[in-house]
Design a protein around this motif. Structure first.
Motif: not given
Length: 231
Positions: A184-185, A188
């Motif tokens: 997810r990081d 992003k």
């Protein structure tokens, strides 16, 4: 909020791949053409990777450890000496395997298997010291800001392809929530390249792992195939 752990995830990936290499080396059909060379190359690549990993730790982690907890740093130095000897022995066995006479190949394969498992034994002890001595010492004597800066400096030192290789090595060995949080990081930070980066980073996952990851991220799997450069 969980503490920053500079070792945990990457070490899980290393354990998984070392164990897999040992099993596959032990069961390989060494009589098949090209197998001896393949297994030799895999073992040499592994020791090279582990040496590079140790260099990264020395550069980005262990200098801080030496400043704040020199006794813990000394414990790691002792482990490095044992590891270096095991790496050299494994490399020597691996380099000679492809040129071993056919009638001696089976014994050479087993000797390489034993050398690999000696590396694994030494490396597991080394990881244990880092995880149970070095990391607790860093938690006690270094701030979260300093630990975060060390991790950020390492990430900044990696090229895009190196960062993807790091993820491919590590992600299959992690539990789903941890895997999803990391990815997810990553996506992003990738911005407009998020879809392609997701596809590229997850190539080593099993179908079940990939399906669970996409479920956790709440994105359709087809989304990650939109960028032809990474697909």
């Amino acid at each position: 909020m969980s503490k920053i752990d500079l070792y945990r995830n990457v070490h899980m990936g290393q354990r998984a791949r070392l164990f897999t290499l040992a099993v596959e080396l032990g069961t390989a059909d060494i009589s098949h053409r090209g197998t001896a060379t393949e297994q030799s190359v895999r073992c040499l690549a592994m020791t090279q990777e582990l040496r590079e990993h140790a260099d990264h730790e020395d550069t980005f982690i262990h200098q801080l450890l030496r400043e704040r907890a020199p006794e813990a740093a000394d414990a790691l130095e002792a482990e490095h000496m044992r590891l270096d000897a095991a790496f050299v022995a494994l490399d020597e066995r691996a380099r000679t395997l492809p040129t071993t006479p056919v009638d001696a190949l089976a014994d050479a394969q087993h000797a390489l298997y034993l050398a690999l498992n000696e590396v694994i034994s030494a490396y597991l002890a080394h990881l244990h010291v880092e995880e149970t001595v070095a990391m607790p010492a860093l938690w006690e004597y270094a701030s979260e800001k300093e630990l975060g800066a060390a991790f950020a400096a390492f990430r900044a030192s990696r090229t895009q392809e190196q960062a993807l290789t790091d993820l491919r090595r590590m992600l299959p060995a992690l539990p789903p929530p941890t895997r999803a949080a990391i990815v997810r990081d990553v996506i992003k930070a990738a911005g407009e390249r998020a879809a392609g980066t997701l596809a590229a980073a997850t190539t080593t996952l099993t179908p079940d792992q990939r399906g669970r990851l996409y479920e956790d991220l709440a994105v359709p799997e087809a989304w990650a195939l939109q960028d032809p450069e990474y697909a």
